[in-house]
Scaffold this motif. Structure first.
Motif, PDB file in Angstrom:
ATOM      1  N   THR A  93       0.930  -1.225  -0.068  1.00  0.00           N
ATOM      2  CA  THR A  93      -0.026  -0.098  -0.071  1.00  0.00           C
ATOM      3  C   THR A  93       0.887   1.177   0.133  1.00  0.00           C
ATOM      4  N   SER A 118       1.520   1.412  11.220  1.00  0.00           N
ATOM      5  CA  SER A 118       0.165   1.051  11.375  1.00  0.00           C
ATOM      6  C   SER A 118      -0.205  -0.193  10.310  1.00  0.00           C
ATOM      7  N   GLN A 119       0.493  -0.334   9.503  1.00  0.00           N
ATOM      8  CA  GLN A 119       0.264  -1.580   8.435  1.00  0.00           C
ATOM      9  C   GLN A 119       1.182  -2.184   7.769  1.00  0.00           C
ATOM     10  N   LYS A 182      -2.588   6.444  -1.952  1.00  0.00           N
ATOM     11  CA  LYS A 182      -3.525   7.278  -1.101  1.00  0.00           C
ATOM     12  C   LYS A 182      -2.611   8.802  -1.067  1.00  0.00           C
ATOM     13  N   GLU A 210      -8.234   7.743  -2.371  1.00  0.00           N
ATOM     14  CA  GLU A 210      -8.502   8.302  -1.203  1.00  0.00           C
ATOM     15  C   GLU A 210      -7.457   9.541  -0.977  1.00  0.00           C
ATOM     16  N   ASP A 437      -7.344   6.015  10.498  1.00  0.00           N
ATOM     17  CA  ASP A 437      -8.704   5.611  10.341  1.00  0.00           C
ATOM     18  C   ASP A 437      -9.316   5.869   8.684  1.00  0.00           C
ATOM     19  N   PHE A 438      -9.010   6.995   8.170  1.00  0.00           N
ATOM     20  CA  PHE A 438      -9.578   7.192   7.066  1.00  0.00           C
ATOM     21  C   PHE A 438      -9.061   6.276   6.001  1.00  0.00           C
ATOM     22  N   HIS A 440      -8.128   3.278   6.605  1.00  0.00           N
ATOM     23  CA  HIS A 440      -8.360   2.009   6.990  1.00  0.00           C
ATOM     24  C   HIS A 440      -6.942   1.277   6.850  1.00  0.00           C
ATOM     25  N   LEU A 441      -5.897   1.924   7.765  1.00  0.00           N
ATOM     26  CA  LEU A 441      -4.672   1.218   7.783  1.00  0.00           C
ATOM     27  C   LEU A 441      -4.793   0.408   9.093  1.00  0.00           C
ATOM     28  N   CYS A 442      -4.207  -0.668   9.553  1.00  0.00           N
ATOM     29  CA  CYS A 442      -4.119  -1.477  10.451  1.00  0.00           C
ATOM     30  C   CYS A 442      -3.244  -2.429  10.703  1.00  0.00           C
TER      31      CYS A 442
END
Length: 443
Positions: A93, A118-119, A182, A210, A437-438, A440-442
């Motif tokens: 990503t 975060s990801q 992104k 996004e 959050d926007f 959707h990184l996790c």
């Protein structure tokens, strides 16, 4: 590149490296820059060349390096590239971050690590705009500093200046082989990001789906707009071969209706201090950089005061010990001086063409087909401001509301507490969480 310029660029890169090494955790390996003349004897490539082997193929879970990506023989884009390879099996990503005016990639020191971690699979690209930071400083075309006579010529000149930036960004993307990403843009970087999207991010070939506009410049309509006639409100970066060809009445007098005046009053404008000197700077197409550099030794004192005010509340990752925090502030001051004290006038001069001294755009984003474009391409956008922001949040809210009327699913709006214009520095924890959050990184 002359030997003097080469040495200066390397020195600035070392300062930047020291800044990030001071703030990044030890589990993030960051490649130390190597001066070109010593690269061969050390068995490594020069710091301004992209490695043949991509960093994420190395056996390093978290990796960072400073790159200079050559666009052509006169232009290169400087980049902090970070890789999360904690799980090599996941899909990559890409996230691109673009700074604003009187800023550079180094000001995201408190954001890159939380975003990177975060990801798994994240590739984070924090870049300096052409003519800013440690990107090369190509000569700003003289024809862009003339004062066009007709409205059509004025609009075309601004669009051409926007292209001066965004064409280089697109070339950078292709050089880096990034197919999807992104996007986060701050202030002038958010304004140019919108221009980039409207030109290069087509519904049929979408590379960005996004986008976060952080305290964006140039959102609101005002008396300063060249597009106060609805016939002229269109995407000038659209697919038309010549968007000016069909318009023969550019110079007819705009009718300022009561409805338009009411809109201007409701939107307001940025709360930027009115200043006679600033007004004169704009009149003669001079940037604040150029004026400050004429102060000689006093310039360093001015910048020191600005650095202390700007960064005094920053803390290191390790703890809140005064010594470590002070060291970070000093490194940010050294970095700021290195990027601002470059005398070749370049991209920063464009600001006087995009906006007036009241920070009001000549081609406002709300007047040029951005809402229709975002709806057509289904690009999801988030409009973010600080609760103490001097930038006009009503401009972004106006665009957001227009988008929500068309499609409630493609736009959001947020105010971050305890933050001014530089939200990512003032409240990095909330800013980082907002991005995570926007997008959707996790982990």
């Amino acid at each position: 590149m002359s030997e003097a310029v080469r040495k200066a660029r390397f020195k600035n890169t070392v300062i930047e490296y020291d800044l990030f090494r001071a703030i990044l955790s030890d589990d993030i390996y960051i490649e130390e820059p190597i001066e070109e003349k010593n690269a061969e004897e050390k068995g490594r490539q020069p710091e301004n060349e992209v490695q043949d082997e991509e960093p994420h193929t190395r056996n390093v879970p978290l990796y960072a390096e400073l790159l200079d990506i050559e666009i052509d023989e006169d232009v290169s884009i400087h980049e902090l590239y970070l890789v999360n390879n904690t799980d090599p099996s996941v899909t990559e990503t890409h996230l691109v971050i673009i700074h604003g005016y009187m800023a550079a990639l180094g000001y995201f020191v408190k954001n890159v690590e939380p975003l990177l971690k975060s990801q798994p699979g994240l590739r984070l690209h924090v870049i300096d705009l052409p003519g800013f930071g440690n990107s090369s400083r190509p000569t700003f075309p003289k024809e862009f500093l003339t004062e066009p006579k007709t409205k059509a010529e004025k609009i075309k000149q601004i669009v051409d200046i926007e292209n001066w930036f965004i064409d280089k960004l697109e070339c950078w993307r292709k050089k880096r082989g990034i197919k999807k990403f992104k996007l986060v843009g701050h202030s002038m970087g958010a304004y140019l990001s919108c221009c980039y999207l409207m030109k290069y991010n087509k519904a049929s070939d979408k590379v960005v789906d996004e986008f976060i506009a952080v305290s964006p410049m140039g959102t609101e309509s005002s008396y300063n707009s060249l597009l106060n006639n609805k016939k002229h409100q269109k995407n000038y970066h659209g697919d038309e071969i010549d968007p000016f060809r069909e318009i023969v009445d550019f110079d007819e007098e705009d009718v300022v209706t009561d409805e338009l005046r009411s809109l201007w009053e409701s939107l307001g404008q940025p709360k930027f201090p009115k200043n006679y000197i600033l007004e004169k700077i704009w009149k003669y197409n001079k940037s604040p950089f150029q004026i400050l550099q004429n102060f000689g030794p006093f310039y360093s004192k001015i910048l020191s005061y600005w650095s202390y005010k700007r960064f005094r509340n920053l803390k290191t990752n390790e703890d809140e010990a005064s010594n470590s925090s002070l060291d970070l502030i000093l490194k940010l001051h050294s970095y700021s001086y290195s990027i601002f004290n470059q005398y070749q006038g370049s991209g920063e001069i464009a600001i006087t063409k995009f906006i007036n001294h009241e920070i009001l755009a000549r081609l406002p984003l709300c007047d040029r087909g951005l809402v229709e474009y975002l709806n057509e391409t289904l690009v999801k956008s988030l409009w973010v401001y600080g609760d103490k922001d001097w930038m006009n949040q009503k401009g972004g809210l106006y665009i957001h509301d227009k988008l929500k009327e068309i499609n409630p699913e493609i736009s959001d709006f947020k105010i971050i507490e305890d933050a001014g214009h530089h939200i990512y520095l003032d409240n990095p924890e909330s800013f980082n969480k907002t991005c995570i959050d926007f997008f959707h990184l996790c982990a």
